[in-house]
Motif scaffolding. Structure first.
Motif: not given
Length: 366
Positions: A21, A124, A127-128
């Motif tokens: 991301d 990111r 999953d963050g």
């Protein structure tokens, strides 16, 4: 947005292609669709955990692409512009330093930390988990990257993406060290240690400056052959010929100028020892952080000078367009050093760089 990127996961492991991301551009930031990104030894040092860039990280410090979106306050580039991505110059430092001056006091931190000035990263995992995504203000081993307006150079339409990417880093470093740091005059002699992308860029720049003789030193025959085709009047393989003696024999008192592009302490000493009295040596490579070179003080007393040349010592906004114009005039034919790979073959590109099979590997993002 979702992007595909080459991620350095853990020290010494191969790159992994992942979907990540990428955040929206903030104030002063620019979203660039990356078309080509150069692979350099600095990127491999990130992969191997040798720099302060935390892992996991997306390397990439020289690239080219097209602007897609701009953040608030950006006025120098607009969506649709073709741009070269290069280093962040950082603070201007003391005095009236020009924009793009590469010797700001924070230059290492902002280029190698892998994060923005506030400590955040634009990348990111799904999953963050944060991924260092601001290496050299770009992390361009990806289909898209966020850069800052100040490390972009807007360019004209005609040059191919791989050429533009090559000019963002190593080639700029070598050419800039000659043009902006050493500044030789026609007829001055120069010895260039290392005939990788930076060294070959320096050979081309030395020819532009009218240097004679131009000596290139390297241990790889294929690179010495390229140096000859680029304008070197003499090549030296240290395995077969001692460089300092060979350069003195050719020039008489020694070279007027020398350039080290290797960062190897023993080679730095040779680059200084080959100088004539009053000669100048520029250091353009980043060796290990604790690397030290032993120099003969008596030789330095005879007016010899050693200068650092970080990132070529030039403002990219000035140097890159000049190099592109020289290329258009067939006076800076950098294309033969380029070898292209799809992003998915980043590990093969890295292997070819280390083996010498490729001088300047360029990743193509499609």
């Amino acid at each position: 947005m979702r992007v595909k990127a080459a991620v350095a996961q853990r020290a010494g492991e191969p790159f992994a292609i992942e979907e990540l991301d990428l955040g929206d551009p903030r104030d002063g930031e620019v979203l660039v669709r990356i078309h080509a990104a150069g692979v350099s030894h600095l990127d491999l040092r990130v992969r191997d955990g040798e720099l302060l860039t935390p892992l996991p990280a997306v390397p990439g410090r020289e690239a080219a692409g097209r602007v897609e979106r701009v953040g608030a306050g950006v006025g120098g580039v607009a969506p649709g512009d073709r741009v070269v991505l290069t280093f962040l110059a950082g603070e201007r430092g003391p005095g009236a330093a020009p924009a793009g001056w590469p010797y700001g006091p924070d230059v290492f931190e902002i280029n190698f930390s892998g994060v923005r000035r506030d400590g955040s990263s634009p990348l990111r995992r799904l999953d963050g988990t944060p991924v260092a995504g601001a290496f050299f203000g770009q992390s361009s081993f990806a289909t898209h990257a966020l850069a800052r307006e100040e490390n972009l150079v807007r360019v004209a339409e005609e040059a191919p993406w791989p050429v533009l990417a090559a000019l963002g880093g190593d080639v700029q470093i070598g050419a800039g060290a000659v043009i902006g740091t050493l500044r030789p005059r026609p007829g001055d002699s120069i010895a260039i240690f290392g005939a990788g992308a930076a060294g070959l860029g320096a050979v081309l720049a030395a020819r532009l400056a009218g240097c004679h003789p131009i000596v290139a030193v390297d241990i790889k025959a294929s690179r010495l052959a390229l140096a000859e085709s680029f304008g070197a009047t003499m090549t030296v393989d240290p395995d077969g010929l001692e460089p300092v003696g060979a350069i003195r024999d050719l020039t008489g008192a020694g070279a007027d100028f020398s350039l080290d592009t290797t960062g190897a302490p023993a080679v730095v000493r040779q680059a200084v020892e080959c100088l004539a009295p009053g000669g100048v040596c520029a250091l353009a490579a980043m060796g290990p952080q604790d690397a030290e070179a032993t120099l003969g003080l008596t030789r330095l007393l005879l007016g010899r000078t050693v200068r650092g040349s970080l990132f070529g010592g030039c403002a990219p906004a000035v140097l890159v367009p000049r190099l592109l114009e020289f290329r258009r005039q067939d006076r800076f034919p950098v294309d033969p050093i380029i070898r292209t790979y799809p992003l998915e073959e980043v590990n093969r590109a890295a292997e070819d760089l280390v083996s010498g099979m490729a001088v300047k590997p360029i990743l193509l993002m499609g």
